[in-house]
Write a protein that holds these residues in place. Structure first.
Motif, mmCIF file in Angstrom:
data_model
loop_
_atom_site.group_PDB
_atom_site.id
_atom_site.type_symbol
_atom_site.label_atom_id
_atom_site.label_comp_id
_atom_site.label_asym_id
_atom_site.label_seq_id
_atom_site.Cartn_x
_atom_site.Cartn_y
_atom_site.Cartn_z
ATOM 1 N N ALA A 198 97.270 13.386 -36.382
ATOM 2 C CA ALA A 198 95.982 12.865 -35.931
ATOM 3 C C ALA A 198 95.037 13.976 -35.514
ATOM 4 O O ALA A 198 93.814 13.838 -35.612
ATOM 5 C CB ALA A 198 96.193 11.894 -34.772
ATOM 6 N N ALA A 199 95.578 15.080 -35.035
ATOM 7 C CA ALA A 199 94.740 16.205 -34.610
ATOM 8 C C ALA A 199 94.129 16.943 -35.779
ATOM 9 O O ALA A 199 93.198 17.736 -35.587
ATOM 10 C CB ALA A 199 95.555 17.172 -33.759
ATOM 11 N N GLY A 200 94.646 16.726 -37.001
ATOM 12 C CA GLY A 200 94.031 17.358 -38.170
ATOM 13 C C GLY A 200 94.965 18.087 -39.089
ATOM 14 O O GLY A 200 94.553 18.546 -40.159
ATOM 15 N N PHE A 201 96.247 18.229 -38.729
ATOM 16 C CA PHE A 201 97.203 18.859 -39.635
ATOM 17 C C PHE A 201 97.553 17.894 -40.767
ATOM 18 O O PHE A 201 97.546 16.675 -40.592
ATOM 19 C CB PHE A 201 98.467 19.279 -38.883
ATOM 20 N N GLU A 202 97.908 18.449 -41.930
ATOM 21 C CA GLU A 202 98.223 17.651 -43.102
ATOM 22 C C GLU A 202 99.724 17.424 -43.216
ATOM 23 O O GLU A 202 100.530 18.227 -42.736
ATOM 24 C CB GLU A 202 97.710 18.350 -44.375
ATOM 25 N N ARG A 203 100.096 16.324 -43.866
ATOM 26 C CA ARG A 203 101.518 16.044 -44.080
ATOM 27 C C ARG A 203 102.196 17.144 -44.887
ATOM 28 O O ARG A 203 103.386 17.418 -44.708
ATOM 29 C CB ARG A 203 101.678 14.693 -44.785
ATOM 30 N N SER A 204 101.446 17.772 -45.785
ATOM 31 C CA SER A 204 102.018 18.818 -46.628
ATOM 32 C C SER A 204 102.397 20.067 -45.836
ATOM 33 O O SER A 204 103.092 20.944 -46.372
ATOM 34 C CB SER A 204 101.025 19.203 -47.732
ATOM 35 N N GLN A 205 101.973 20.176 -44.584
ATOM 36 C CA GLN A 205 102.300 21.343 -43.766
ATOM 37 C C GLN A 205 103.620 21.194 -43.023
ATOM 38 O O GLN A 205 104.033 22.120 -42.326
ATOM 39 C CB GLN A 205 101.174 21.604 -42.750
ATOM 40 N N PHE A 206 104.291 20.051 -43.173
ATOM 41 C CA PHE A 206 105.533 19.784 -42.456
ATOM 42 C C PHE A 206 106.696 19.671 -43.435
ATOM 43 O O PHE A 206 106.559 19.060 -44.501
ATOM 44 C CB PHE A 206 105.430 18.487 -41.643
ATOM 45 N N LEU A 207 107.815 20.234 -43.054
ATOM 46 C CA LEU A 207 109.072 20.080 -43.787
ATOM 47 C C LEU A 207 110.110 19.551 -42.821
ATOM 48 O O LEU A 207 110.334 20.124 -41.752
ATOM 49 C CB LEU A 207 109.543 21.414 -44.370
ATOM 50 N N LEU A 208 110.746 18.445 -43.188
ATOM 51 C CA LEU A 208 111.741 17.795 -42.344
ATOM 52 C C LEU A 208 113.138 18.129 -42.864
ATOM 53 O O LEU A 208 113.437 17.933 -44.043
ATOM 54 C CB LEU A 208 111.520 16.285 -42.355
ATOM 55 N N ILE A 209 113.981 18.650 -41.972
ATOM 56 C CA ILE A 209 115.381 18.914 -42.313
ATOM 57 C C ILE A 209 116.244 18.080 -41.388
ATOM 58 O O ILE A 209 116.217 18.269 -40.170
ATOM 59 C CB ILE A 209 115.743 20.407 -42.145
ATOM 60 N N LYS A 210 116.985 17.152 -41.931
ATOM 61 C CA LYS A 210 117.867 16.322 -41.119
ATOM 62 C C LYS A 210 119.129 17.101 -40.766
ATOM 63 O O LYS A 210 119.711 17.781 -41.597
ATOM 64 C CB LYS A 210 118.198 15.029 -41.851
ATOM 65 N N ASN A 211 119.524 16.968 -39.518
ATOM 66 C CA ASN A 211 120.625 17.774 -38.996
ATOM 67 C C ASN A 211 121.913 17.573 -39.776
ATOM 68 O O ASN A 211 122.625 18.540 -40.081
ATOM 69 C CB ASN A 211 120.838 17.434 -37.520
ATOM 70 N N GLU A 212 122.212 16.324 -40.122
ATOM 71 C CA GLU A 212 123.457 16.082 -40.855
ATOM 72 C C GLU A 212 123.421 16.713 -42.239
ATOM 73 O O GLU A 212 124.458 17.118 -42.775
ATOM 74 C CB GLU A 212 123.726 14.576 -40.957
ATOM 75 N N ARG A 213 122.229 16.834 -42.824
ATOM 76 C CA ARG A 213 122.114 17.498 -44.129
ATOM 77 C C ARG A 213 122.202 19.005 -43.963
ATOM 78 O O ARG A 213 122.816 19.701 -44.797
ATOM 79 C CB ARG A 213 120.776 17.112 -44.782
ATOM 80 N N LEU A 214 121.623 19.538 -42.914
ATOM 81 C CA LEU A 214 121.671 20.977 -42.673
ATOM 82 C C LEU A 214 123.111 21.469 -42.543
ATOM 83 O O LEU A 214 123.450 22.565 -42.991
ATOM 84 C CB LEU A 214 120.874 21.314 -41.414
ATOM 85 N N ARG A 215 123.954 20.653 -41.955
ATOM 86 C CA ARG A 215 125.338 21.069 -41.707
ATOM 87 C C ARG A 215 126.181 21.127 -42.976
ATOM 88 O O ARG A 215 127.292 21.659 -42.957
ATOM 89 C CB ARG A 215 125.996 20.122 -40.706
ATOM 90 N N THR A 216 125.697 20.563 -44.066
ATOM 91 C CA THR A 216 126.474 20.563 -45.310
ATOM 92 C C THR A 216 125.841 21.396 -46.414
ATOM 93 O O THR A 216 126.381 21.471 -47.516
ATOM 94 C CB THR A 216 126.655 19.123 -45.826
ATOM 95 N N MET A 217 124.705 22.028 -46.144
ATOM 96 C CA MET A 217 124.007 22.786 -47.176
ATOM 97 C C MET A 217 124.716 24.097 -47.494
ATOM 98 O O MET A 217 125.272 24.751 -46.612
ATOM 99 C CB MET A 217 122.578 23.102 -46.730
ATOM 100 N N THR A 218 124.639 24.472 -48.760
ATOM 101 C CA THR A 218 125.040 25.824 -49.113
ATOM 102 C C THR A 218 123.889 26.766 -48.777
ATOM 103 O O THR A 218 122.740 26.352 -48.578
ATOM 104 C CB THR A 218 125.351 25.918 -50.611
ATOM 105 N N ALA A 219 124.193 28.055 -48.720
ATOM 106 C CA ALA A 219 123.163 29.040 -48.406
ATOM 107 C C ALA A 219 122.050 29.011 -49.456
ATOM 108 O O ALA A 219 120.864 29.139 -49.127
ATOM 109 C CB ALA A 219 123.787 30.435 -48.331
#
Length: 546
Positions: free
Chosen positions: A424-445
């Protein structure tokens, strides 16, 4: 874990590495890093983007990379001190070399303290710099107005005295270039100035949109203006400790004086300190951001991994009222289920000895009651938030969310309102990246770094990193990835297990943490009612996910 991985794999010594010679397979034998600052310029590294974190110093004159800055808010008080307190002292680029930081630790204590003093004592400014132009957007005006109204409520005012506690480690990451493409003034990539910049005017009365006020010391130090003046000209302002006479040095505001005769330097330096060869008054420089010319170092990206910015209405107000909503900022949010975040954070602060309450139920019940008192309509019907306009979201966030300090367990775990407020303050959705914790724990490098690279534009030098495969996996392979599980199974002779690479406080059982972090039935049901709705609304934002 994420900080550890990114600061290793996206450091300029890896990004600017040429890797093994063509035709050679990546291996430690043919590894070739770029360890020196001369390897990081555009002439040697091209346009590759790399992370160049700020530095933090200690009483020994040693330096290391700093993860969290807490400048804009989230429990810190640095914003009122101005940009100089943020950017810190000016250091040569060699201080960012890992090898140089090691050599500092191997040097005699007297030498490193002498260097610290030289960097802390700086000459009077030769020219002043313009302050960042504050935003005059409607969002900034709303944020400031509602913030002032929120501070008048009883429960908010009573918390103000407790906001000096250590910050909660939550989940927001800022990335921005050392200098933006356009000539927008920000406190990075320029020499520190002696200009005092405060988010409020010097008379203590804030403007409507929280604009910054500049008090130009150079103008009052100028001999041409104040050296020989007509009698009709008003007298210059009285000099303070931060406004030296022309040509006289001053101590940088981020340097802390201390008595070397009363400090315990550690066993390595105890003999040198006891010999009495050290000067009694020394200075500890606490922080330094890199100052780089974007022409010679176009790839430098400065990270601020302060986790408490996201759910801090003060941080959002300070950002919007000074630098606006920069389009080149990239923000990464590590998200987990609200209840898991609630319990894990509470256990962490129990483990650190910060929690004073008997159990989590008492804190949650109190904070839920405050949330209901602040806005009963949106508390009873949280689905209405999805239909609320931006102005109402900003008012709700400013009035009912806290400064993002560590002890606000409920609001810090409900990310939807926080994200909606930043949008609402003016940032765009494209400026955010969401990483879910359960997915982070299983990712390869490779999965993690390739995803972050695509989002931020930072260069993932896979060939150079794969030349040291074991070191690479140790830094960036998630705890529960398939590769780590296989390695753990081999190490445990067939037994199931994993290599614990990610810091986790959920398993902490000391100090009766397990029992204390359990919610009573009524508190759990009420919290889950809000949490389930907020998670559904957050999924509906359509943010990019890794």
């Amino acid at each position: 874990f994420l900080w550890k991985c990114l600061s290793y794999a996206l450091h300029p010594d890896k990004v600017c590495s040429q890797g093994p010679p063509p035709g050679r397979r990546p291996s430690p034998r043919h590894a070739s890093d770029a360890p020196f600052a001369s390897n990081w310029s555009s002439a040697a590294c091209g346009s590759r983007k790399f992370l160049l974190p700020g530095l933090t110093g200690n009483i020994n004159g040693h330096w290391d990379y700093r993860k969290e800055w807490f400048f804009y808010g989230g429990g810190g008080a640095s914003f009122a001190k101005g940009w100089d307190d943020y950017v810190g002292i000016e250091l040569p680029l060699c201080y960012w070399e890992r090898g140089f930081q090691i050599r500092l630790r191997e040097s005699p204590l007297a030498d490193t303290l002498a260097q610290s003093r030289r960097h802390c004592v700086v000459p009077a400014p030769a020219a002043s710099r313009a302050a960042p132009r504050p935003s005059t957007s409607a969002a900034a005006a709303i944020m400031w107005d509602e913030f002032q109204q929120a501070r008048k409520t009883p429960h908010t005012r009573s918390r103000d005295r407790r906001l000096r506690s250590p910050p909660r480690r939550r989940l927001l990451f800022f990335f921005w270039r050392a200098q933006p493409p356009k000539a927008k003034a920000i406190p990075l990539a320029r020499p520190a100035t002696r200009t005092i910049k405060s988010p409020a005017p010097m008379d203590g009365k804030p403007s409507l949109n929280g604009s910054a006020t500049t008090y130009d010391q150079q103008s009052m130090n100028s001999p041409a203006q104040y050296g020989t003046r007509p009698r009709s000209r008003p007298a210059p302002p009285k000099r303070s400790i931060n406004s030296p006479a022309p040509g006289q040095p001053c101590i940088h505001r981020t340097c802390l004086p201390y008595d070397a005769h009363k400090i315990k330097f550690g066993p390595r330096y105890s003999a040198e300190a006891a010999a009495g060869s050290l000067g009694r008054i020394q200075f500890q420089p606490t922080k330094a951001l890199p100052r780089l010319d974007p022409v010679t170092h176009p790839g430098a990206v400065v990270p601020d991994l302060t986790p408490n910015y996201l759910c801090s209405s003060t941080a959002l107000r300070n950002v919007v009222s000074t630098v606006g909503t920069p389009a080149h900022w990239k923000m990464i949010i590590v998200h987990r289920s609200p209840y898991d975040a609630l319990r894990s954070s509470y256990k962490m602060f129990v483990q650190w000895g910060w929690v004073r309450s008997d159990n989590l139920t008492a804190d949650v019940a109190l904070q839920l009651g405050q949330l209901r008192e602040c806005n009963a309509t949106l508390y009873d019907d949280p689905t209405a938030l999805g239909r609320a306009p931006d102005t109402e979201i900003l008012r709700y966030f400013t009035r009912c969310w806290s400064d993002g300090v560590w002890k606000r367990f409920v609001t810090n775990s409900l990310h939807y309102v926080c994200l909606r407020a930043w949008l609402a303050a003016g940032f765009e959705r494209s400026q955010f990246l969401l990483i879910k914790n359960e997915r982070l724990r299983t990712m390869t490098a490779h999965e993690l770094l390739s995803g972050v690279s695509r989002f931020t534009g930072l260069h993932y030098n896979e060939r150079a990193l794969q030349s040291r495969p074991e070191e690479f996996r140790a830094q960036c392979e998630a705890a529960d990835s398939a590769a780590n599980r296989e390695a753990a199974a081999r190490r445990n002779r067939g037994r199931n297990g994993s290599v614990a690479m990610i810091n986790s406080h959920s398993a902490y059982t000391g100090n009766n943490a397990e029992q204390r972090s359990r919610l009573a039935k009524d508190a759990l049901q009420e919290f889950e009612r809000l949490a389930e709705t907020y998670v559904e609304l957050m999924d509906g934002l359509g943010l990019r996910q890794l």
